[in-house]
Design an enzyme around this catalytic site. Sequence first.
Site, PDB file in Angstrom:
ATOM      1  N   GLY A   1      54.379  -7.126  -3.305  1.00 43.41           N
ATOM      2  CA  GLY A   1      55.076  -8.398  -3.493  1.00 43.41           C
ATOM      3  C   GLY A   1      55.830  -8.916  -2.289  1.00 43.41           C
TER       4      GLY A   1
ATOM      5  N   GLN B   1      62.984  -5.305   0.951  1.00 39.96           N
ATOM      6  CA  GLN B   1      63.579  -6.501   1.564  1.00 39.96           C
ATOM      7  C   GLN B   1      64.460  -7.209   0.544  1.00 39.96           C
ATOM      8  OE1 GLN B   1      60.252  -8.652   3.972  1.00 39.96           O
ATOM      9  NE2 GLN B   1      59.260  -7.276   2.537  1.00 39.96           N
ATOM     10  N   ASN B   2      64.407  -6.733  -0.699  1.00 40.53           N
ATOM     11  CA  ASN B   2      65.150  -7.413  -1.767  1.00 40.53           C
ATOM     12  C   ASN B   2      66.627  -7.061  -1.714  1.00 40.53           C
ATOM     13  OD1 ASN B   2      62.674  -8.304  -2.477  1.00 40.53           O
ATOM     14  ND2 ASN B   2      62.444  -6.998  -4.272  1.00 40.53           N
ATOM     15  N   VAL B   3      67.446  -8.040  -2.072  1.00 40.21           N
ATOM     16  CA  VAL B   3      68.888  -7.793  -2.102  1.00 40.21           C
ATOM     17  C   VAL B   3      69.354  -7.501  -3.531  1.00 40.21           C
ATOM     18  CG1 VAL B   3      69.289  -9.136  -0.004  1.00 40.21           C
ATOM     19  CG2 VAL B   3      69.454 -10.275  -2.239  1.00 40.21           C
ATOM     20  N   ASP B   4      68.420  -7.555  -4.486  1.00 39.05           N
ATOM     21  CA  ASP B   4      68.815  -7.214  -5.861  1.00 39.05           C
ATOM     22  C   ASP B   4      68.912  -5.694  -6.008  1.00 39.05           C
ATOM     23  OD1 ASP B   4      66.292  -6.009  -6.820  1.00 39.05           O
ATOM     24  OD2 ASP B   4      65.458  -8.025  -6.762  1.00 39.05           O
TER      25      ASP B   4
ATOM     26  N   TYR C   1      75.154 -17.805  -2.899  1.00 43.27           N
ATOM     27  CA  TYR C   1      74.968 -16.382  -3.219  1.00 43.27           C
ATOM     28  C   TYR C   1      75.613 -16.014  -4.558  1.00 43.27           C
ATOM     29  CZ  TYR C   1      72.573 -15.670   1.116  1.00 43.27           C
ATOM     30  OH  TYR C   1      71.625 -15.745   2.114  1.00 43.27           O
TER      31      TYR C   1
ATOM     32  N   ARG D   1      72.881 -16.712  -6.973  1.00 41.76           N
ATOM     33  CA  ARG D   1      71.843 -15.666  -6.882  1.00 41.76           C
ATOM     34  C   ARG D   1      72.338 -14.382  -7.559  1.00 41.76           C
ATOM     35  NH1 ARG D   1      70.446 -19.529  -4.910  1.00 41.76           N
ATOM     36  NH2 ARG D   1      69.444 -19.585  -6.927  1.00 41.76           N
TER      37      ARG D   1
ATOM     38  N   SER E   1      55.226 -11.449   1.268  1.00 39.32           N
ATOM     39  CA  SER E   1      54.303 -12.299   2.037  1.00 39.32           C
ATOM     40  C   SER E   1      54.159 -11.796   3.468  1.00 39.32           C
ATOM     41  CB  SER E   1      54.808 -13.744   2.044  1.00 39.32           C
ATOM     42  OG  SER E   1      56.084 -13.807   2.672  1.00 39.32           O
TER      43      SER E   1
ATOM     44  N   HIS F   1      67.639  -5.951   3.981  1.00 42.96           N
ATOM     45  CA  HIS F   1      68.292  -7.259   4.108  1.00 42.96           C
ATOM     46  C   HIS F   1      69.618  -7.340   3.362  1.00 42.96           C
ATOM     47  CE1 HIS F   1      64.093  -9.097   5.109  1.00 42.96           C
ATOM     48  NE2 HIS F   1      64.624  -8.452   6.108  1.00 42.96           N
TER      49      HIS F   1
HETATM   50  N1  APR Z   1      53.967  -9.568  -8.398  1.00 38.45           N
HETATM   51  C1  APR Z   1      53.701  -9.234  -7.112  1.00 38.45           C
HETATM   52  N2  APR Z   1      53.753 -10.112  -6.112  1.00 38.45           N
HETATM   53  C2  APR Z   1      54.113 -11.373  -6.398  1.00 38.45           C
HETATM   54  C3  APR Z   1      54.408 -11.795  -7.702  1.00 38.45           C
HETATM   55  C4  APR Z   1      54.325 -10.821  -8.738  1.00 38.45           C
HETATM   56  N3  APR Z   1      54.600 -11.104 -10.027  1.00 38.45           N
HETATM   57  N4  APR Z   1      54.733 -13.117  -7.668  1.00 38.45           N
HETATM   58  C5  APR Z   1      54.645 -13.495  -6.383  1.00 38.45           C
HETATM   59  N5  APR Z   1      54.263 -12.441  -5.610  1.00 38.45           N
HETATM   60  C6  APR Z   1      54.067 -12.374  -4.151  1.00 38.45           C
HETATM   61  C7  APR Z   1      53.685 -13.662  -3.463  1.00 38.45           C
HETATM   62  O1  APR Z   1      52.280 -13.875  -3.516  1.00 38.45           O
HETATM   63  C8  APR Z   1      54.174 -13.394  -2.037  1.00 38.45           C
HETATM   64  O2  APR Z   1      53.191 -12.735  -1.265  1.00 38.45           O
HETATM   65  O3  APR Z   1      55.306 -11.999  -3.577  1.00 38.45           O
HETATM   66  C9  APR Z   1      55.358 -12.468  -2.248  1.00 38.45           C
HETATM   67  C10 APR Z   1      56.708 -13.118  -2.058  1.00 38.45           C
HETATM   68  O4  APR Z   1      56.844 -13.565  -0.745  1.00 38.45           O
HETATM   69  P1  APR Z   1      58.224 -14.174  -0.218  1.00 38.45           P
HETATM   70  O5  APR Z   1      58.725 -15.178  -1.167  1.00 38.45           O
HETATM   71  O6  APR Z   1      57.992 -14.598   1.190  1.00 38.45           O
HETATM   72  O7  APR Z   1      59.231 -12.921  -0.303  1.00 38.45           O
HETATM   73  P2  APR Z   1      59.435 -11.747   0.748  1.00 38.45           P
HETATM   74  O8  APR Z   1      58.176 -11.391   1.433  1.00 38.45           O
HETATM   75  O9  APR Z   1      60.187 -10.692   0.036  1.00 38.45           O
HETATM   76  O10 APR Z   1      60.407 -12.439   1.785  1.00 38.45           O
HETATM   77  C11 APR Z   1      60.913 -11.692   2.841  1.00 38.45           C
HETATM   78  O11 APR Z   1      62.322 -13.514   3.454  1.00 38.45           O
HETATM   79  O12 APR Z   1      63.825 -15.232   3.075  1.00 38.45           O
HETATM   80  C12 APR Z   1      63.667 -13.921   3.401  1.00 38.45           C
HETATM   81  O13 APR Z   1      65.374 -12.362   3.287  1.00 38.45           O
HETATM   82  C13 APR Z   1      64.393 -12.971   2.487  1.00 38.45           C
HETATM   83  O14 APR Z   1      63.858 -10.675   2.016  1.00 38.45           O
HETATM   84  C14 APR Z   1      63.331 -11.983   2.068  1.00 38.45           C
HETATM   85  C15 APR Z   1      62.297 -12.140   3.191  1.00 38.45           C
END
Ligand code: APR
Length: 244
Positions: free
Chosen positions: A186, A102-105, A69, A72, A188, A120
Amino acid sequence: MKFTSLDALDLGGISSKSRITVLTGAGISQESGIATFRGAKGLWENHAIEDVATPQAWVKNPELVLRFYNERRAQVINARPNLAHKLLAQLDNDYDVQIITQNVDDLHERAGSHNILHLHGEIVKARSSVNENLIYPISGSVLNLGDKCAHGAQLRPHIVWFGEMVPEFEKAIALTHQSDLLLIIGTSLQVYPAASLVKEVGLEIPVIIVDPEMPRLNSWTHWCFIPKKATEGMEILSAKLMRQ
Ligand code: APR
């Protein structure tokens, strides 16, 4: 899966001061240089979740968890909000915007958004390992073994780890119920309970997804999918919303 185009989406009920709820994930910060979690270059490709992001990892090897962390946090401190964060912040001028991230930033904060709920946790903060309500800002980027809370217990990153409760979730549900429009940017939508928030909006509420990849979800056909990166998607959306 069929989606409605942005032009065909019925935004007739959206006017100045409507409540716009925005669920953001790692993708919105990708263009600020912060890696997402899943996918080819995702953080979880190079780090095992069970080694760094679980309560068990903290018990087994707190030094490794702190180091993970700390790295990060250094990245976040050096990153800058991108146009997507900034355009979202500008929407505060015309709408009642609630960000659920969901972002920690802290890039939404630094872009100037006012209403932000972190599901989160927040990487720029530490919390007591014996009292989750004792939360401290971290000065600089490093949290060390030996950094203690007011009770003399080790401080841990203020992060919700896999397997832990999401303390802000009930608040997030209540906020989502108040939406007149839901934007999903952004994420998944693979991590629960956050992903289940999208099911909390009423059937009549317009939902717009911005993501270069189509998320895996059973959407309703009146939802709109903008297959773009966050900055480009937000430019399109903010132009559309400014015309409302
Ligand atoms: N703009 C928009 N979306 C984007 C970009 C971009 N430039 N680049 C990638 N993406 C999309 C990807 O296609 C994907 O659908 O962002 C999404 C990222 O997905 P994850 O990496 O799974 O992130 P997230 O959904 O925030 O994860 C949720 O998982 O590990 C845990 O706690 C962590 O908060 C996080 C949670």
